[in-house]
Enzyme design. Structure first.
Site, short mmCIF file in Angstrom:
data_model
loop_
_atom_site.label_atom_id
_atom_site.label_comp_id
_atom_site.label_asym_id
_atom_site.label_seq_id
_atom_site.Cartn_x
_atom_site.Cartn_y
_atom_site.Cartn_z
N SER A 105 126.80 103.68 67.04
CA SER A 105 125.62 103.94 67.86
C SER A 105 125.96 103.77 69.33
O SER A 105 126.78 102.92 69.70
CB SER A 105 124.49 102.98 67.50
OG SER A 105 123.40 103.13 68.40
N TYR A 157 121.31 94.64 67.15
CA TYR A 157 121.72 95.95 66.62
C TYR A 157 122.92 96.48 67.37
O TYR A 157 123.91 96.93 66.77
CB TYR A 157 120.55 96.93 66.71
CG TYR A 157 120.91 98.33 66.31
CD1 TYR A 157 121.20 98.65 64.98
CD2 TYR A 157 120.98 99.36 67.26
CE1 TYR A 157 121.54 99.95 64.61
CE2 TYR A 157 121.31 100.65 66.89
CZ TYR A 157 121.59 100.93 65.57
OH TYR A 157 121.95 102.22 65.21
#
Length: 242
Positions: free
Chosen positions: A136, A146
């Site tokens: 990501s 995250y």
């Protein structure tokens, strides 16, 4: 000759697009996911085989092995997502306890899941094969637990590439930016935030799951045999490299 391919988290979004691409090219695809109904529906639609599996659970991954072929040509570690969107308040937990719980949830979903699955199937990966994990853009943006998990995934991949490279297996990361038409934001993305994400790109459009599927397919193809230990950014130019 058709290849045997495992796509984790293949019921929706990016994972579904990846599995559909491979199945549509005549490959033999196994898709996994935690939710049986959408997983089986997706598998039937694209012509794949579905196996329910929580890739953060060692026992579940062990059971998965019994459902897989003895040889795998491609592993796509796609299962994951920002678990902060699913976090629930628990008044019995103190602030630090809740923080630790939520931080670990992201690490488990996005880093441990890939490492655990790869470790489990490593001896089945065939020479000339590929491991492709979905990272990501958050890894480079300081995006909390995250982002930290996805940054850890990229670091872990460096060691993996050397480990499996001796057997002529590549290991790479595809790192998306904002991708529309997925469940990532759990319907919590405001129009203003979406416009900001799109506006940050050079192309002025959101990514779509097919963009990521194409990058994964390339890294798993004969054309990419000399590419390993890399992060391929697919973000519409939001974040560039020199």
């Amino acid at each position: 000759m058709a290849r045997d391919i495992l796509v984790t988290g293949g019921a929706t979004g990016i994972g579904y697009a990846v599995a559909r691409h491979f199945a549509g090219s005549g490959e033999k695809v196994v898709v996994t996911g935690r939710r049986q109904a959408p997983l089986e529906a997706a598998a039937e639609e694209i012509g794949a085989r579905a196996v329910v599996c929580d890739h953060t659970d060692p026992h579940a991954v062990t059971r998965l092995l019994g459902e897989l072929p003895g040889r795998l040509d491609v592993l796509v570690n796609n299962a994951g997502g920002n678990t902060d969107f699913d976090a629930e308040e628990d008044e019995a937990l103190g602030e630090l306890e809740a923080f630790a719980r939520d931080f670990r949830a992201n690490l488990d979903a996005n880093l441990l899941s890939a490492a655990l699955t790869t470790r489990a199937v490593e001896d089945r990966l065939a020479a000339g094969g590929a491991v492709v994990s979905i990272g990501s853009i958050a890894a480079d943006k300081g995006s909390g637990a995250y982002g930290a998990a996805k940054a850890g995934l990229a670091s872990w991949n460096l060691g993996l590439a050397r480990q499996v490279g001796a057997r002529d297996i590549t290991a790479n990361i595809v790192s998306p930016g904002y991708v529309a038409d997925t469940e990532f934001f759990r319907d919590k993305l405001t129009p203003e935030r979406r416009d900001a994400l799109v506006g940050a790109t050079a192309l002025g459009r959101p990514g779509v799951p097919g963009d990521i599927a194409g990058a994964v397919a390339f890294l798993a193809s004969p054309a990419a045999r000399d590419i390993t230990a890399q992060v391929l950014n697919v973000n519409g130019g939001e974040s560039g490299t020199r």
